[in-house]
Design a protein around this motif. Structure first.
Motif, mmCIF file in Angstrom:
data_model
loop_
_atom_site.group_PDB
_atom_site.id
_atom_site.type_symbol
_atom_site.label_atom_id
_atom_site.label_comp_id
_atom_site.label_asym_id
_atom_site.label_seq_id
_atom_site.Cartn_x
_atom_site.Cartn_y
_atom_site.Cartn_z
ATOM 1 N N SER A 1 2.577 2.007 1.625
ATOM 2 C CA SER A 1 1.289 1.440 1.230
ATOM 3 C C SER A 1 1.267 -0.071 1.467
ATOM 4 O O SER A 1 0.209 -0.671 1.579
ATOM 5 C CB SER A 1 0.992 1.760 -0.234
ATOM 6 O OG SER A 1 1.972 1.195 -1.049
ATOM 7 N N SER B 1 -7.260 0.537 4.072
ATOM 8 C CA SER B 1 -7.042 1.885 3.542
ATOM 9 C C SER B 1 -7.227 2.923 4.646
ATOM 10 O O SER B 1 -6.436 3.859 4.774
ATOM 11 C CB SER B 1 -8.017 2.177 2.400
ATOM 12 O OG SER B 1 -8.022 1.113 1.491
ATOM 13 N N THR C 1 0.322 -2.619 9.365
ATOM 14 C CA THR C 1 -1.072 -2.235 9.150
ATOM 15 C C THR C 1 -1.919 -3.449 8.771
ATOM 16 O O THR C 1 -2.990 -3.681 9.336
ATOM 17 C CB THR C 1 -1.154 -1.175 8.035
ATOM 18 O OG1 THR C 1 -0.384 -0.052 8.435
ATOM 19 C CG2 THR C 1 -2.575 -0.753 7.781
ATOM 20 N N ARG D 1 -3.038 6.287 10.075
ATOM 21 C CA ARG D 1 -1.650 6.299 10.550
ATOM 22 C C ARG D 1 -0.892 7.478 9.944
ATOM 23 O O ARG D 1 -0.003 8.045 10.563
ATOM 24 C CB ARG D 1 -0.968 4.978 10.211
ATOM 25 C CG ARG D 1 -1.524 3.841 11.045
ATOM 26 C CD ARG D 1 -0.682 2.606 10.937
ATOM 27 N NE ARG D 1 0.652 2.831 11.428
ATOM 28 C CZ ARG D 1 1.697 2.086 11.088
ATOM 29 N NH1 ARG D 1 1.542 1.092 10.238
ATOM 30 N NH2 ARG D 1 2.883 2.334 11.580
ATOM 31 N N THR D 2 -1.292 7.846 8.708
ATOM 32 C CA THR D 2 -0.693 9.037 8.100
ATOM 33 C C THR D 2 -0.963 10.253 8.965
ATOM 34 O O THR D 2 -0.063 11.039 9.270
ATOM 35 C CB THR D 2 -1.297 9.252 6.698
ATOM 36 O OG1 THR D 2 -0.873 8.181 5.864
ATOM 37 C CG2 THR D 2 -0.854 10.580 6.110
ATOM 38 N N LEU E 1 -4.292 2.969 6.955
ATOM 39 C CA LEU E 1 -3.133 3.659 6.359
ATOM 40 C C LEU E 1 -3.316 5.174 6.456
ATOM 41 O O LEU E 1 -2.389 5.903 6.832
ATOM 42 C CB LEU E 1 -2.963 3.240 4.897
ATOM 43 C CG LEU E 1 -2.454 1.809 4.668
ATOM 44 C CD1 LEU E 1 -2.467 1.477 3.184
ATOM 45 C CD2 LEU E 1 -1.049 1.637 5.230
ATOM 46 N N LEU E 2 -4.522 5.644 6.122
ATOM 47 C CA LEU E 2 -4.770 7.090 6.152
ATOM 48 C C LEU E 2 -4.748 7.612 7.580
ATOM 49 O O LEU E 2 -4.281 8.723 7.844
ATOM 50 C CB LEU E 2 -6.107 7.402 5.486
ATOM 51 C CG LEU E 2 -6.126 7.147 3.980
ATOM 52 C CD1 LEU E 2 -7.529 7.282 3.431
ATOM 53 C CD2 LEU E 2 -5.193 8.109 3.265
ATOM 54 N N GLN F 1 -5.502 15.625 4.957
ATOM 55 C CA GLN F 1 -5.232 14.313 5.547
ATOM 56 C C GLN F 1 -6.256 14.002 6.637
ATOM 57 O O GLN F 1 -6.688 12.860 6.793
ATOM 58 C CB GLN F 1 -3.819 14.284 6.142
ATOM 59 C CG GLN F 1 -2.714 14.288 5.104
ATOM 60 C CD GLN F 1 -2.275 15.690 4.726
ATOM 61 O OE1 GLN F 1 -2.972 16.671 4.986
ATOM 62 N NE2 GLN F 1 -1.122 15.802 4.091
ATOM 63 N N SER G 1 -1.410 5.649 -2.357
ATOM 64 C CA SER G 1 -0.026 5.728 -1.870
ATOM 65 C C SER G 1 0.497 7.164 -1.840
ATOM 66 O O SER G 1 1.268 7.524 -0.954
ATOM 67 C CB SER G 1 0.872 4.835 -2.710
ATOM 68 O OG SER G 1 0.837 5.275 -4.038
ATOM 69 N N ASP H 1 2.581 -1.508 4.114
ATOM 70 C CA ASP H 1 3.012 -1.626 5.494
ATOM 71 C C ASP H 1 2.495 -2.915 6.147
ATOM 72 O O ASP H 1 1.292 -3.098 6.336
ATOM 73 C CB ASP H 1 2.485 -0.409 6.257
ATOM 74 C CG ASP H 1 2.947 -0.415 7.690
ATOM 75 O OD1 ASP H 1 4.168 -0.514 7.883
ATOM 76 O OD2 ASP H 1 2.094 -0.335 8.579
ATOM 77 N N ALA I 1 -4.408 0.175 -1.813
ATOM 78 C CA ALA I 1 -3.347 0.919 -1.140
ATOM 79 C C ALA I 1 -2.469 1.624 -2.161
ATOM 80 O O ALA I 1 -1.972 2.727 -1.917
ATOM 81 C CB ALA I 1 -2.516 -0.031 -0.290
ATOM 82 N N LEU J 1 -0.099 9.123 1.433
ATOM 83 C CA LEU J 1 0.414 8.601 2.695
ATOM 84 C C LEU J 1 1.646 9.361 3.150
ATOM 85 O O LEU J 1 2.387 9.925 2.350
ATOM 86 C CB LEU J 1 0.741 7.109 2.554
ATOM 87 C CG LEU J 1 -0.441 6.239 2.142
ATOM 88 C CD1 LEU J 1 -0.020 4.786 2.031
ATOM 89 C CD2 LEU J 1 -1.587 6.394 3.118
#
Lengths: 110, 884
Positions: free
Chosen positions: B844, B505, B849, B511-512, B508-509, B755, B836, B846, B832, B839
């Motif tokens: 989610s 998680s 990742t 990379r966002t 993902l955040l 973010q 989602s 990905d 995820a 993101l």
């Protein structure tokens, strides 16, 4: 009667201890012997059950205790019924008679 | 009587324990004597009789223990004894104690600091009297239109007059503007409010008075900060004059610093309760009201619905499908951050769980080493409950110590969170976020919960000790009980799984955030200083003057050393102000504004912005067709406009927009405007926004909107270094112009503060989780190998190579790690999906990742087992066997 069964019948143990002490004050061993005698050997109360019960009942105010001399001049702790204890004996006796009568009837019913 | 004897016994078992015990000893001894006498009478020899009497009594210690257990207060005495014993055990193992306390403290501390934020924003009611009755009113539509957190002037009057549900009803409107004082000008949050405003909140002023019904203009209330900064004290501010756009306001009151509503408000100016703009299509007013105590929210909303239905029938052009809802103020304020905070609280809860699993494992490992001690205690008469209680109370001591450290950590953590979330958390609620008794109660509850969570497993295992085996095996060197090692393995596996979930998680955040940082914004961010400047103007003449002022300001600034180019705009990307609405294209739509005859919602929609000449060049927004605005695009010249590529593509498919005429309701001076250019798309609100249709108009042709501009200064050096020069130039030219500075870079960063907040916190929690999982793995493997020292010694004595033993241990660790990673990956799929919607630029599911996280977590966790494995493989067979 082994310890486990006595445990199952805790109310019964209290009742016989109260009954045993109804006439006179007694020390632990004396109570144990007296119970054997009045139940004609059906109940043999082991010290592991007797002493906790005595202390519990003393705490509940049914018994009081004092140190005294035994018949053969030994120091021993004597227990006697208090007023509350005597009342408790009466109440327990009534309740027990009722229960045993009911059980008896139930078992005799056809 | 009974109560007295219980109290006496309680007292005795606590304070006269020794006497009571001695008396019990005497009683039992005398019973043995009496029994022996009996047996002598029956003909036994005295020696023999005593032995038999002892046997008949049973273990003296057991009987004593049973008697103690029935006494009142026995539990307390036991507890005290357990605590003393627990303290002694913990003191004897400082390493274990330190690791366990620190691990738990980290878990408790992070959880409590996250809770502080959640409590302040979501749970705790606002600091106003009966705050739950304060509501705001949202406008929304029964079809797909988005909710608007404001109402139109026309609708507002109907709601106020017809609902009959409100004790007080007020409205406000505003933002950051310039205010002129005798010798200075300030750029602050200014709100026009109707006289009822302060009655809604029922907060009395610190000095002076709040508004009364007759205050419909010319008076204002200011914040304490504003009063102190400009006048020295609250009372000195009373009676002073402040000007907004050349209108004078007398300061009649000063509000306490605790009153922070609306966002960043420092001045509240009274306006008439009759809204200036009464149309039903401009959502200019924020309504705020206090419900009557007898009215529930449901009743109010039912009433609002019936008003909406009536208005929809009476004014179908503007009100079709439109309805209103009352939303509790707290909910409205917290709504933008609610899901983020709850998800982060969940994440931190997982970290706490991992910490508990860690400590449970440590305790399990230790209790395995203490099997002989526990068995011995059991043999000496300690019941199962007694042993469990003892282990639980050891856990409780650990938890308490950890709780204390954790609370200290939480105080620091809260401060860090507030610093990190300063731009993200709702400003009016910031004052409510602090460490208080609620957080303390929460921390205490969490502490007790954790002590049970991590204490239960070791306690459970303690009850399953087979006494004879435990004693015979000689303590810690025995073989591992299968159920115990399975429990430990599953704790390690779940730690790895949860840590992996958090890591996925967080990645993902993160990379966002990276995607947002590197997103093609459509404009430059480097080397741009932005000055919000407000030139006071009210009449057309004054507004036109403000336009001329800005043009000459741009010219002066261009001569400043280091400046490459200068321009101005209203409605910059990632900025505070923006406008949007419908427009008409000549020949395609009929324009009737908000008047009857047109359905307002069928117009094409665009973002509106004002731009000065050279704005697009300064911002590096590419001009793809036609021309930029130039110095000839003035108020009395033909009106022109520039459109974005999205707008051109969407509304002028297959034709050239240049030369077409457009009309929009941006301001009162609306005229048909000729499209003269097309520019590249920008991401308007933030890097997360999709580029969309945008309509640019020249600043000088819209004077009423053009007296507050964002002055854009592009430099080759650091933008901040230019601030003093720009400030001085503006002040020299007109001391009445209020200003504040920022940089394009900061504006963009602020616009993705949510973010940022999420990514940083998630990454922190995931790192913490991973470290805990690592130390969990390490602890378990070192304990397992320590317990199997003898076995390894035997193996190597029998010819096993170092490599064999290394492989044996590492194989076990790898198996655990793989199971943990697989379980974690499956759990991550659900987690995820939860995030989602947060993101950007990454799916989610990905695969990269997941692969990345697994590729990091798996080897790292396996490596944690390497040191113990290596140690085990180097064991000298002689030493190991002698060990036994």
């Amino acid at each position: 009667m082994d310890a486990e069964q006595t445990n199952l019948l805790q109310g019964t143990l209290d009742l016989v201890i109260l009954k045993a002490l109804a006439l006179e004050e007694m020390h632990g061993l004396g109570i144990s012997r007296r119970i054997e005698q009045i139940t004609k050997g059906t109940f043999q109360v082991k010290p592991g059950s007797l002493f906790p019960a005595l202390h519990r009942m003393e705490e509940a105010g049914w018994l009081s205790s004092a140190w005294g001399e035994s018949e053969n001049n030994r120091r021993a702790k004597y227990y006697r019924l208090t007023k509350t204890g005597r009342r408790q004996l009466g109440a327990e006796t009534k309740r027990w008679s009722r229960v045993s009568l009911a059980i008896k009837r139930a078992l005799e019913a056809s | 009587m009974r109560l007295f004897s219980i109290a006496k016994s309680f007292f005795q078992s606590l304070f006269r324990r020794r006497q009571v015990d001695a008396e019990l000893d005497d009683e039992l001894r005398s019973t043995i004597d009496l029994l022996a006498d009996e047996k002598v009478n029956e003909g036994m020899l005295p020696e023999e009789a005593r032995r038999a009497a002892r046997i008949e009594l049973g273990g003296v210690e057991q009987v004593k223990e049973k008697v103690r257990a029935v006494r009142a207060g026995a539990w307390l005495a036991t507890l005290l004894q357990d605590v003393r014993f627990g303290l002694r055990m913990l003191r004897k193992n400082p390493g274990f104690t330190a690791v366990a306390v620190l691990t738990l403290a980290l878990g408790i501390g992070t959880t409590a600091s996250m809770f502080t934020i959640v409590d302040g924003v979501i749970l705790k009611s606002l600091g106003y009297s009966h705050a739950e009755r304060i509501v705001t009113i949202d406008t929304h539509w029964t079809d797909s239109h988005p909710t608007i957190h404001s109402v139109t002037g026309g609708d507002l009057e109907d709601i106020r007059d017809a609902s009959g549900c409100f004790d007080t009803f007020s409205f406000y409107d505003g933002g950051e503007f310039g205010v002129q004082l005798a010798h200075s000008a300030e750029f602050v949050g200014i709100y026009e409010v109707d006289p009822e405003f302060f009655n809604v909140f029922q907060v009395p002023p610190l000095a002076g008075r709040a508004f009364v019904a007759s205050d419909t203009g010319g008076v204002a209330v200011v914040s304490l900060g504003f009063a102190l900064r400009n006048f020295g004290s609250a009372s000195a501010a009373l009676g002073q004059t402040a000007k907004i756009d050349t209108t004078a306001y007398q300061i009649v009151g000063v509000m306490p610093p605790s009153f922070q509503f609306p966002r960043q408000a420092q001045m509240w100016a009274a306006v008439s309760p009759v809204p200036q703009n009464k149309n039903r299509t401009s959502y200019n007013y924020h309504a705020i009201a206090r419900l009557q105590s007898a009215k529930s929210l449901a009743v109010v909303n039912a009433r609002l619905l019936s008003i909406a239905n009536r208005l929809a029938a009476a004014f179908p052009d503007s009100n079709r499908d439109k309805t209103f809802t009352a939303v509790p103020l707290q909910q409205e304020l917290g709504a933008p951050v609610r899901s983020t905070l709850l998800i982060l609280l969940g994440a931190v809860g997982l970290v706490l769980l991992i910490a508990c699993a860690n400590v449970a494992n440590l305790m399990l490992a230790r209790s395995a080493g203490r099997r002989r001690e526990l068995a011995l205690r059991a043999v000496l008469g300690a019941g199962k409950t007694r042993l469990i209680l003892q282990l639980l109370s050891e856990g409780m001591i650990l938890a308490l110590a950890a709780g204390l450290v954790g609370i200290a950590l939480a105080m620091l953590g809260t401060r860090a969170l507030l610093a990190l979330g300063a731009k993200f958390l709702p400003a009016p609620l910031l004052g409510d976020i602090h460490f208080d008794w609620r957080v303390l109660a929460f921390a205490v509850a969490v502490t007790f919960l954790t002590s049970i969570l991590f204490g239960i497993a070791p306690a459970y295992c303690a009850t399953r000790v087979n006494l004879q085996d435990a004693i015979r095996q000689g303590g810690s060197h025995g073989t591992l009980g299968a159920s115990r090692s399975r429990l430990r393995d599953s704790l390690v596996v779940s730690q790895i799984a949860l840590a992996l979930l958090l890591a996925v998680s967080a990645t993902l955040l993160f990379r966002t955030m990276l995607a947002l940082r590197s997103a093609a914004l459509g404009y430059r961010t480097q080397g741009i200083l932005v000055a919000y400047a407000h030139a006071p103007a009210r009449t057309l003449l004054e507004a036109l003057g403000a336009g001329r002022f800005f043009d000459s300001l741009f010219a002066r600034l261009r001569e400043t050393p280091g400046v490459i180019s200068v321009a101005g705009a209203m409605g910059m990307p990632a900025g505070q102000y923006g406008s949007n609405g419908g427009f008409a294209i000549e020949g395609k739509q009929k324009w009737c504004g908000d008047g009857p005859g047109c359905d307002y919602r069928t117009y094409p929609h665009a973002i509106f912005a004002l731009a000065s000449p050279r704005y697009f060049a300064t911002m590096s927004i590419p001009l793809t067709r036609g021309r930029e605005f130039n110095d000839a695009d003035l108020y009395d010249s033909p009106f022109v406009a520039i459109v974005s590529e999205s707008l051109a593509r969407q509304y002028f498919p297959n034709e050239d927009p240049i030369g077409h005429r457009i009309f929009c309701g941006f301001d009162a001076t609306g005229k048909w405007m000729t499209v003269v250019g097309v520019v590249g798309d920008v991401r308007q609100d933030s890097p997360a926004a999709q580029p969309g249709p945008e309509l640019y108009m020249p600043v000088r042709q819209h004077p009423y909107m053009g007296n507050e501009l964002q002055v854009v200064v592009r430099t080759s050096g650091s933008p901040e270094a230019l601030i003093p020069a720009v400030q001085q130039t503006i002040h020299e030219m007109d001391p009445d112009v209020a200003m504040k500075f920022t940089t394009m870079q900061d504006m963009v960063t602020d616009s993705i503060s949510a973010q940022h907040f999420r990514a940083i916190l998630a990454a922190t929690f995931a790192t913490l989780a991973l470290l805990l999982a690592l130390s969990g793995m390490y602890a378990v493997m070192s304990h397992v190998t320590a317990q199997r020292t003898a076995e390894f010694g035997l193996r190597s004595a029998l010819g096993a190579q170092q490599a064999n033993i290394l492989r044996l241990v590492m194989g076990g660790a790898t198996r655990l790690a793989i199971i943990g990673v697989i379980a974690g990956a499956l759990l991550s799929l659900f987690a995820a999906r939860l995030i989602s919607s947060m993101l950007f630029g990454v799916q989610s599911l990905d695969a990269f990742t997941y692969a990345l996280v697994i590729a990091i977590v798996l080897p790292v966790v396996v490596l944690a087992a390497a040191l113990p494995a290596w140690r085990a493989s180097r064991v000298d067979p002689m030493v190991a066997l002698r060990h036994e």
